[in-house]
Design a protein around this motif. Sequence first.
Motif, PDB file in Angstrom:
ATOM      1  N   LEU A 132       0.836  -1.202   0.000  1.00  0.00           N
ATOM      2  CA  LEU A 132       0.000   0.000   0.000  1.00  0.00           C
ATOM      3  C   LEU A 132       0.872   1.254   0.000  1.00  0.00           C
ATOM      4  CD1 LEU A 132      -3.024   0.922   0.261  1.00  0.00           C
ATOM      5  CD2 LEU A 132      -2.609   1.096   2.716  1.00  0.00           C
ATOM      6  N   THR A 133       0.611   2.163  -0.938  1.00  0.00           N
ATOM      7  CA  THR A 133       1.403   3.407  -0.984  1.00  0.00           C
ATOM      8  C   THR A 133       0.576   4.627  -0.574  1.00  0.00           C
ATOM      9  OG1 THR A 133       0.875   3.745  -3.325  1.00  0.00           O
ATOM     10  CG2 THR A 133       2.910   2.539  -2.820  1.00  0.00           C
ATOM     11  N   MET A 134      -0.716   4.598  -0.861  1.00  0.00           N
ATOM     12  CA  MET A 134      -1.535   5.775  -0.581  1.00  0.00           C
ATOM     13  C   MET A 134      -3.014   5.396  -0.497  1.00  0.00           C
ATOM     14  SD  MET A 134      -2.051   9.159  -2.969  1.00  0.00           S
ATOM     15  CE  MET A 134      -0.371   9.660  -3.112  1.00  0.00           C
ATOM     16  N   VAL A 135      -3.743   6.073   0.384  1.00  0.00           N
ATOM     17  CA  VAL A 135      -5.202   5.937   0.434  1.00  0.00           C
ATOM     18  C   VAL A 135      -5.779   7.299   0.071  1.00  0.00           C
ATOM     19  CG1 VAL A 135      -7.181   5.183   1.801  1.00  0.00           C
ATOM     20  CG2 VAL A 135      -4.906   4.276   2.315  1.00  0.00           C
ATOM     21  N   VAL A 136      -6.713   7.304  -0.866  1.00  0.00           N
ATOM     22  CA  VAL A 136      -7.237   8.557  -1.422  1.00  0.00           C
ATOM     23  C   VAL A 136      -8.741   8.641  -1.208  1.00  0.00           C
ATOM     24  CG1 VAL A 136      -7.559   9.859  -3.571  1.00  0.00           C
ATOM     25  CG2 VAL A 136      -5.432   8.587  -3.198  1.00  0.00           C
ATOM     26  N   LEU A 137      -9.192   9.795  -0.745  1.00  0.00           N
ATOM     27  CA  LEU A 137     -10.621  10.067  -0.673  1.00  0.00           C
ATOM     28  C   LEU A 137     -10.942  11.166  -1.685  1.00  0.00           C
ATOM     29  CD1 LEU A 137     -13.370   9.674   0.988  1.00  0.00           C
ATOM     30  CD2 LEU A 137     -12.705  11.786   2.131  1.00  0.00           C
ATOM     31  N   GLU A 138     -11.680  10.794  -2.710  1.00  0.00           N
ATOM     32  CA  GLU A 138     -12.113  11.790  -3.698  1.00  0.00           C
ATOM     33  C   GLU A 138     -13.505  12.295  -3.330  1.00  0.00           C
ATOM     34  OE1 GLU A 138     -10.050  10.598  -7.947  1.00  0.00           O
ATOM     35  OE2 GLU A 138     -12.039   9.811  -7.499  1.00  0.00           O
ATOM     36  N   ILE A 139     -13.648  13.606  -3.237  1.00  0.00           N
ATOM     37  CA  ILE A 139     -14.967  14.212  -3.031  1.00  0.00           C
ATOM     38  C   ILE A 139     -15.308  14.923  -4.335  1.00  0.00           C
ATOM     39  CG2 ILE A 139     -16.294  15.899  -1.689  1.00  0.00           C
ATOM     40  CD1 ILE A 139     -14.408  15.227   0.687  1.00  0.00           C
ATOM     41  N   PHE A 140     -16.397  14.509  -4.952  1.00  0.00           N
ATOM     42  CA  PHE A 140     -16.673  14.987  -6.305  1.00  0.00           C
ATOM     43  C   PHE A 140     -18.156  15.267  -6.520  1.00  0.00           C
ATOM     44  CE2 PHE A 140     -18.473  10.993  -7.948  1.00  0.00           C
ATOM     45  CZ  PHE A 140     -18.001  10.068  -7.019  1.00  0.00           C
ATOM     46  N   ASN A 141     -18.424  15.991  -7.607  1.00  0.00           N
ATOM     47  CA  ASN A 141     -19.802  16.277  -8.003  1.00  0.00           C
ATOM     48  C   ASN A 141     -20.309  15.094  -8.842  1.00  0.00           C
ATOM     49  OD1 ASN A 141     -22.090  17.130  -9.478  1.00  0.00           O
ATOM     50  ND2 ASN A 141     -21.488  19.278  -9.230  1.00  0.00           N
ATOM     51  N   PRO A 142     -21.330  14.374  -8.389  1.00  0.00           N
ATOM     52  CA  PRO A 142     -21.761  13.173  -9.121  1.00  0.00           C
ATOM     53  C   PRO A 142     -22.374  13.499 -10.480  1.00  0.00           C
ATOM     54  CG  PRO A 142     -23.250  13.634  -7.291  1.00  0.00           C
ATOM     55  CD  PRO A 142     -22.132  14.607  -7.171  1.00  0.00           C
ATOM     56  N   LYS A 143     -22.846  14.748 -10.674  1.00  0.00           N
ATOM     57  CA  LYS A 143     -23.457  15.098 -11.965  1.00  0.00           C
ATOM     58  C   LYS A 143     -22.393  15.410 -13.004  1.00  0.00           C
ATOM     59  CE  LYS A 143     -27.836  16.712 -10.137  1.00  0.00           C
ATOM     60  NZ  LYS A 143     -28.361  17.822  -9.382  1.00  0.00           N
ATOM     61  N   THR A 144     -21.386  16.197 -12.617  1.00  0.00           N
ATOM     62  CA  THR A 144     -20.360  16.610 -13.588  1.00  0.00           C
ATOM     63  C   THR A 144     -19.141  15.693 -13.537  1.00  0.00           C
ATOM     64  OG1 THR A 144     -19.279  18.039 -11.984  1.00  0.00           O
ATOM     65  CG2 THR A 144     -21.045  19.026 -13.298  1.00  0.00           C
ATOM     66  N   ASN A 145     -19.050  14.870 -12.475  1.00  0.00           N
ATOM     67  CA  ASN A 145     -17.902  13.985 -12.230  1.00  0.00           C
ATOM     68  C   ASN A 145     -16.628  14.782 -11.880  1.00  0.00           C
ATOM     69  OD1 ASN A 145     -17.169  11.312 -11.926  1.00  0.00           O
ATOM     70  ND2 ASN A 145     -16.160  11.239 -13.919  1.00  0.00           N
ATOM     71  N   GLU A 146     -16.782  16.061 -11.664  1.00  0.00           N
ATOM     72  CA  GLU A 146     -15.624  16.928 -11.394  1.00  0.00           C
ATOM     73  C   GLU A 146     -15.174  16.789  -9.932  1.00  0.00           C
ATOM     74  OE1 GLU A 146     -14.458  21.683 -11.404  1.00  0.00           O
ATOM     75  OE2 GLU A 146     -16.438  21.063 -12.098  1.00  0.00           O
ATOM     76  N   LEU A 147     -13.852  16.738  -9.761  1.00  0.00           N
ATOM     77  CA  LEU A 147     -13.283  16.640  -8.406  1.00  0.00           C
ATOM     78  C   LEU A 147     -13.475  17.966  -7.669  1.00  0.00           C
ATOM     79  CD1 LEU A 147     -11.553  14.632  -6.661  1.00  0.00           C
ATOM     80  CD2 LEU A 147      -9.540  15.856  -7.504  1.00  0.00           C
ATOM     81  N   ILE A 148     -14.001  17.895  -6.448  1.00  0.00           N
ATOM     82  CA  ILE A 148     -14.185  19.108  -5.629  1.00  0.00           C
ATOM     83  C   ILE A 148     -12.976  19.279  -4.714  1.00  0.00           C
ATOM     84  CG2 ILE A 148     -15.618  20.174  -3.835  1.00  0.00           C
ATOM     85  CD1 ILE A 148     -18.004  18.531  -5.099  1.00  0.00           C
ATOM     86  N   THR A 149     -12.620  18.216  -4.038  1.00  0.00           N
ATOM     87  CA  THR A 149     -11.401  18.209  -3.231  1.00  0.00           C
ATOM     88  C   THR A 149     -10.944  16.753  -3.088  1.00  0.00           C
ATOM     89  OG1 THR A 149     -10.360  18.936  -1.163  1.00  0.00           O
ATOM     90  CG2 THR A 149     -12.568  18.076  -0.980  1.00  0.00           C
ATOM     91  N   ARG A 150      -9.723  16.588  -2.637  1.00  0.00           N
ATOM     92  CA  ARG A 150      -9.208  15.225  -2.487  1.00  0.00           C
ATOM     93  C   ARG A 150      -8.321  15.175  -1.246  1.00  0.00           C
ATOM     94  NH1 ARG A 150      -5.234  12.353  -6.927  1.00  0.00           N
ATOM     95  NH2 ARG A 150      -3.733  11.916  -5.259  1.00  0.00           N
ATOM     96  N   TRP A 151      -8.466  14.116  -0.474  1.00  0.00           N
ATOM     97  CA  TRP A 151      -7.622  13.901   0.700  1.00  0.00           C
ATOM     98  C   TRP A 151      -6.775  12.656   0.483  1.00  0.00           C
ATOM     99  CZ3 TRP A 151      -7.089  16.758   5.230  1.00  0.00           C
ATOM    100  CH2 TRP A 151      -7.894  17.894   5.300  1.00  0.00           C
ATOM    101  N   ASP A 152      -5.483  12.777   0.727  1.00  0.00           N
ATOM    102  CA  ASP A 152      -4.551  11.653   0.566  1.00  0.00           C
ATOM    103  C   ASP A 152      -3.957  11.258   1.915  1.00  0.00           C
ATOM    104  OD1 ASP A 152      -4.938  12.154  -2.139  1.00  0.00           O
ATOM    105  OD2 ASP A 152      -2.967  13.091  -2.435  1.00  0.00           O
ATOM    106  N   MET A 153      -3.698   9.978   2.081  1.00  0.00           N
ATOM    107  CA  MET A 153      -2.879   9.490   3.209  1.00  0.00           C
ATOM    108  C   MET A 153      -1.716   8.729   2.588  1.00  0.00           C
ATOM    109  SD  MET A 153      -4.247   9.926   6.401  1.00  0.00           S
ATOM    110  CE  MET A 153      -5.817  10.553   7.004  1.00  0.00           C
ATOM    111  N   ASP A 154      -0.522   9.323   2.634  1.00  0.00           N
ATOM    112  CA  ASP A 154       0.684   8.665   2.115  1.00  0.00           C
ATOM    113  C   ASP A 154       1.235   7.730   3.188  1.00  0.00           C
ATOM    114  OD1 ASP A 154       0.940  10.128  -0.396  1.00  0.00           O
ATOM    115  OD2 ASP A 154       1.367  11.861   0.872  1.00  0.00           O
ATOM    116  N   ILE A 155       1.450   6.479   2.825  1.00  0.00           N
ATOM    117  CA  ILE A 155       1.930   5.508   3.815  1.00  0.00           C
ATOM    118  C   ILE A 155       3.442   5.641   3.997  1.00  0.00           C
ATOM    119  CG2 ILE A 155       2.017   3.062   4.453  1.00  0.00           C
ATOM    120  CD1 ILE A 155      -0.849   4.305   4.250  1.00  0.00           C
TER     121      ILE A 155
END
Lengths: 165, 158
Positions: free
Chosen positions: A58-81
């Motif tokens: 495992l190198t990274m865990v990513v949480l993508e927060i996005f608009n489900p209609k446009t599929n556009e990324l709103i923000t993203r949180w990463d945890m680098d291992i």
Amino acid sequence: MTAVAVNTYTHSVTYVADNILKSFKDIIKFVGLDPAKLVQDWDTTMRALTGWLEGQYLTMVVLEIFNPKTNELITRWDMDIVYGWTGDGGFWTDTEQLRYNIRKAGLAPTEATYRLILRVNPGAPDVSGWGDATLRSTAGMVRQSLGSTVEHGGLGANAAYWRKA
Amino acid sequence: MSTVVRRTFKSTPARPASTTWRQIVELLTQGRDSTARKELLAVEGVAASIITDKAPQHAAVVVTCDGPRTRIYCIYDDAAIEGDDANEDALGYDPLKGDWAVSLPCEAEDLAWVQNALKQHSSRITARDKVEASSTTQKSEASAAAALEIDLKGFLGP
């Protein structure tokens, strides 16, 4: 007689995996979304986290927060291992650091949704319930590193988030 | 006065929070494949989230039924690895006999989404603010202790 707890790598894996999930649950809550979807898959996610941490895939865990209609990324949180296990040291999970930075970054729009993605090195064994995925584009965004968020015995995760430039 | 039995489970990092919950479910269902077991396992993710938050460290998971009341706590970190304070022994009664209910202690700021998530799976498994759960437990334990106080003078007297 005194006794000293003996830390094993498995203890560190369990602690870090549980608290990575806790941290993402808190992030989802702090940005104003419902963590129910994340906890619904808790066991499946834990199996992947612990299995791939044990094998150091495992190198990274990513949480993508996005608009489900446009599929556009709103923000993203990463945890680098961070793999630096020695077995020494205490238990560390910094929820307040996440809360403080989310307060600065602001809430997600109510229509937003999220998904969790695990990045692994080549050769990682298959885990039931997990398949290939492509991360959404971060073009026009900058990454803000927050430092150590979860750690035990030298195995840990450093948090970072993406915001519009 | 009702009988109260306490159990303490090792959690993170001795075992993952989700495994801790499954062990608690084993204790409560005593190996029976019942509706209660299905309901308790259906809320595993929510319960694991609460356990990871360390809510059951000082405030009990309270299990009520037509028999004795069961209070379940979790221990963490070095205490979980050492395990000296754990007591995961099987219960000598059915903790889900008759009209049973499970109350999970929860961080106040998580209460709304946790209650909502639990409602999707069960009406018998609910959550409460862990501070409220803690003070209820203390009051209840104090009253139980008072009720069990021995009158030494009377006991040893002529």
